[in-house]
Structures are given as C-alpha cells and as structure tokens.
Design an enzyme around this catalytic site. Structure first.
Site, short mmCIF file in Angstrom:
data_model
loop_
_atom_site.label_atom_id
_atom_site.label_comp_id
_atom_site.label_asym_id
_atom_site.label_seq_id
_atom_site.Cartn_x
_atom_site.Cartn_y
_atom_site.Cartn_z
N GLU A 199 -2.06 -1.64 2.37
CA GLU A 199 -0.68 -1.80 2.86
C GLU A 199 -0.01 -0.45 2.68
O GLU A 199 0.37 -0.08 1.57
CB GLU A 199 0.00 -2.92 2.08
CG GLU A 199 1.17 -3.53 2.82
CD GLU A 199 2.48 -2.87 2.47
OE1 GLU A 199 2.85 -1.90 3.19
OE2 GLU A 199 3.11 -3.28 1.50
N CYS A 215 8.85 0.02 2.30
CA CYS A 215 8.02 0.43 3.43
C CYS A 215 8.44 -0.27 4.72
O CYS A 215 8.06 0.16 5.80
CB CYS A 215 6.55 0.21 3.13
SG CYS A 215 6.22 -1.44 2.56
#
Ligand code: ADP
Length: 478
Positions: A253, A287
């Site tokens: 990720e 993010c």
C-alpha cells in the site's frame, strides 16, 4: 483546555521490543520525539541482531502452534483483544497524539476506525469456507504462514491493526516493525495483546531506528511467507526487490496522488466540507489525501471564497488542547519538502492565493492555497503530504479526466457532481483503486482499501483483505 499527559503515567507505555511474549531490553536506545514541541517523550531500545533472529524463530514456532486453533478459537482471541483496545481507547489515543501530534479526537477516531476491522474480518471469517470438494479431490483454504510487516507513522495504530487482525483471522502469526517515529503505539498494542492472553510469539513487535537492517530480515528470512507494507513508493520498491529473492507473497500500500474533481453541477457546500475533511485530517499527512484539486471555472470563485472562510476557522496547536483541529507535521524535514515544492511551483507560474494568517512555529505548516498549477510542476507529480491545496481550473470533462489520470499513482480519486452521467464516466475512466463520489472519506473496514499502478496492489478490509492472507491447497485423492 488541555488533557494532562505525562507519558510515564500512561499504563500502556512500553519501551522495548515485544518478542515471544516478553519485553526484551537492549543497551542502545533512540528517542521518540513529540512533533508538537520536539521534546523527547521516551527512550526506546534498538533491537539487537540476536533479538531479531529470535523474533523470527518465535513467529515461526507460534504459527505452527496456532494451527491447532479452530475458527472459533481465533474469533474469541480477536474479540478479547478488541475488547481490551476498546476499553483502553483513551490511553491509547493519548499515546498516538503524544508521538504523532494529531488532535486527540482524531486519535480516538483512528482507534474506532481500527476496531471496525475486527468486526469486518470476523464476519468474513465466519462466512469463509475452509474446505470444499471438487470433482477430483478437495481444495483447502489455508493461512499463508508467518506474515511480516513494516508500517508508517501517520496512522500508527490503524496501519498495524488493519494487517494484524487479517493475519490472525486467517490463522497466520504476525511480526511488525512500526515506524521509528511512532513505536509507542505499536508497543501499546503489544501490551494489550499480552493482556488478551495471546499465545507467545503470535504478535511480535520489533522496534529500532535501523529500518534497513530490520527490513532485510523481515523481507528475506526463509521463515517469512508474506510481507505486507504501507509506506512510500520509493521504500516499497526497495523492499519488493528484497522480497523477490525469496519470492515472497506481498501486498503493498504505497503513496497516492489523488485528484479531487469539482464539477460545475455539484453541491458546492458539500465539496467544500469534504475538502476540509479530507485535506486537513492529520494535517494532510495521509496517502488518500487529495493532492491535485481540479475545480470547474464557473464555480471556482464561489468554491475558493467558501473554502477560505472554513480554513480560517482551523485551530492549529497542541493535539492535547481540545480546541485544536490540526496538529503539526511529523518532522522539520516534511516542512522543508513542502516549502521547496511550493517555491518551485511559484517560480513556474503558480499563484499563492491564501496562507493561514496566524503566526506558527516548530513543525506547523500554514494551510495554503495555490492556483494556476500545471502538470509540468513537481507539486502536480509529488505527494505533498501537508495542508496545501494545489488547484487547476478546468472546463472540459474529458480533459479533466485525462489530466487526473496523468500520474504514476493510482490509489484514490474524488469527484463531486450531481450528474448520473458524469458519475458513470468517472467510475469507468478514472484509473484508481478507490473513488469517492461526493465524499472525501473513502476508507471503511468493510470496503477494499488499496490502489493500482505505483500505489501498489493488494487490498485491506472485507473479504478482499482476508483473502490476501490465505492460500489454497489442492489435494487429489484416488
Ligand atoms: P514515509 O516517507 O511516510 O516515512 P517510508 O516509506 O520512508 O515512508 O516509511 C514507512 C516505513 O518504512 C517506516 O516504518 C520506515 O521506518 C520504513 N523504512 C523506510 N526505509 C526503509 C528501508 N530501506 N528498509 C526497511 N524499512 C524502511
């Protein structure tokens, strides 16, 4: 009003690696710094080479023992941990704020969000068929084995729990190296697993500043079956290379570069509200934080006017102060990086139309709005990771979608519109793993979280998250 916090009084504070159910001291120590005032809040032991080797050995032994746990045993164990985390939410939230800097309310929300992953994964585990007959034999669904993880500092509890709960639900043991900037939250989770009577070695937390040395072992040990990472794309690439020597199963990720597209027919108040929620949460250090704002020319003035009114209401300060709505950046380094992105953009023609007016010191970064951004600028290509709104105005739907897609990243995107046609168009054309339509908060425990392109692969949450920790075995019987 301040919430008093003296780290030594927090009963969950631990300062050395937790391996095989024990706290292992070491001579060498590193400081954990409070980003609000840059004062050291604790000295944490740097894991030794022998301790690291023992941690891997212990994870492997624990994985084998864990295979005698039935589905129900695993669920009971997870629920004990969940209850303890829930009961100790306040203490844990204080640790997050202390070492990460986010407002206490956000720390509490991070824990509530994480607790939902217990419900999600337990629900999926209950539904999961662990064996089935096929024409020529049987197919078993099995845990992949020992899982190792490296996690970042921006959500020091959630990024660990999202992976750890899935591992235990699947029947894997789990060993994690948290960010050296936020080891205390991880160690507090270890203490709570201890209180939940976890079998020895099922949840090992290895802490140290020498992330390269620890990372090599976690990615290359023969005992590790799967490596899961949340962090920057550049670190992710290095770690993937290391994983390739042993052909580890991996899920990554990595960074994003989210477009936030505001079409002319949208509810502008909603778009402004969701801009605030998604851009200033954790001071923009997430993010999935929008990185490039595409605002339709016809509504640009109204959007900016309304946005500035809201930004002026932000209260920057100590996360323990209950009026604070935005904390500092994690490190001075982060401030410098944002400064240089802005400087370069201004040189290439961007305009600074707003900067938060109050005087700020330390690691605080003033919320800023830039306009006239273009795709040649570094700020368009790079994850800003701070409270900066970089705007491009647009008129044409196809052009804006093309521009939104012109990035190496593909984690998430946002679109604001009331038009079914546009919703259909962005859903089919945007090249991202997650899309928020009229919503700035995408992530939830029952949905698949993850990206494409250089934002990585694999999903966390729901059945997709559980499946990432499982593998299949085919047995042919004659
Ligand atoms: P960020 O820029 O958000 O700090 P990083 O990718 O640098 O993201 O860090 C995420 C995690 O990766 C942290 O736990 C950090 O310690 C770890 N890390 C950074 N570099 C390495 C490396 N070379 N090997 C192993 N782990 C690393």
């Amino acid at each position: 009003m301040f919430v008093k916090d003296n780290s030594l009084q927090n009963k969950l504070i631990r300062t050395c690696s937790y391996i095989d159910g024990e706290w292992l001291p070491a001579a060498k120590k590193f400081d954990v710094i409070n980003p609000y005032n840059q004062i050291s809040v604790a000295k944490v032991c740097e894991i030794t080479k022998d301790q690291l080797d023992f941690a891997i050995y212990s994870s492997n032994r624990s994985f084998k023992n864990f295979q005698s746990f039935s589905k129900e045993d695993r669920i009971n164990l997870l629920q004990s941990w969940q209850n303890l985390i829930s009961k100790n939410k306040q203490q844990l939230a204080k640790i997050i704020t202390l070492e990460q800097g986010k407002p206490l309310l956000e720390s509490e929300k991070e824990i509530s969000y994480s607790l939902n992953y217990f419900n999600s994964y337990i629900e999926e585990l209950k539904k999961k068929k662990l064996s089935q007959k096929i024409q020529n034999g049987k197919v078993y669904t099995k845990p992949v084995g020992v899982v190792s993880a490296i996690t970042p500092w921006n959500f020091p509890v959630a990024m660990i729990l999202r992976k750890a709960i899935a591992s235990f639900a699947a029947g894997c043991s789990f060993i994690v190296k948290p960010s050296e900037l936020t080891p205390l939250s991880a160690l507090a989770l270890a203490e709570l697993s201890n209180l939940a009577k976890f079998p020895k070695g099922l949840f090992n937390v290895v802490v140290g500043k020498n992330s390269q040395k620890i990372g090599k072992v976690l990615t290359q040990s023969d005992f590790v079956a799967k490596f899961t990472f949340t962090g920057s794309t550049s670190t992710g690439k290095k770690l993937l290379k290391q994983c390739s020597t042993g052909i580890k199963k991996t899920s990554m990720e990595l960074g994003g570069n989210a477009p936030f597209i505001v079409f002319e027919d949208c509810d502008i108040d909603k778009a402004v509200e969701e801009t605030m929620a998604s851009k200033f949460r954790n001071a923009g250090q997430t993010c999935i934080s929008p990185n490039r704002f595409f605002i339709h020319k016809k509504i640009f003035n109204e959007y900016i006017k309304k946005l500035i009114l809201k930004i002026n209401c932000l209260e920057l300060g100590n996360g323990f102060d209950l009026v604070t709505t935005m904390g500092p950046l994690i490190e001075k380094k982060a401030k410098k990086k944002i400064d240089s992105l802005i400087k370069q953009a201004l040189k290439k023609g961007a305009k600074k139309v707003y900067s938060y007016p109050k005087k700020l010191t330390g690691n605080f970064y003033p919320p800023t709005i830039l306009t006239d951004i273009n795709s040649e600028m570094e700020i368009f290509k790079t994850e800003i990771f701070g409270p900066v709104i970089a705007i491009i105005q647009f008129e044409n739907e196809d052009e804006v979608i093309e521009l939104a897609n012109s990035t190496a990243h593909g984690l998430c995107a946002y679109a604001f519109t009331e038009s079914k046609k546009i919703i259909q168009k962005v859903t089919t054309s945007l090249e991202f793993g997650m899309i928020g339509i009229n919503s700035g908060s995408i992530s939830n425990a029952h949905a698949p979280f993850g990206g494409k392109k250089q934002s990585g692969y694999g999903r966390e949450g729901g059945v997709w998250g559980l499946d990432d920790f499982l593998e299949t075995l085919y047995v042919k019987e004659e």
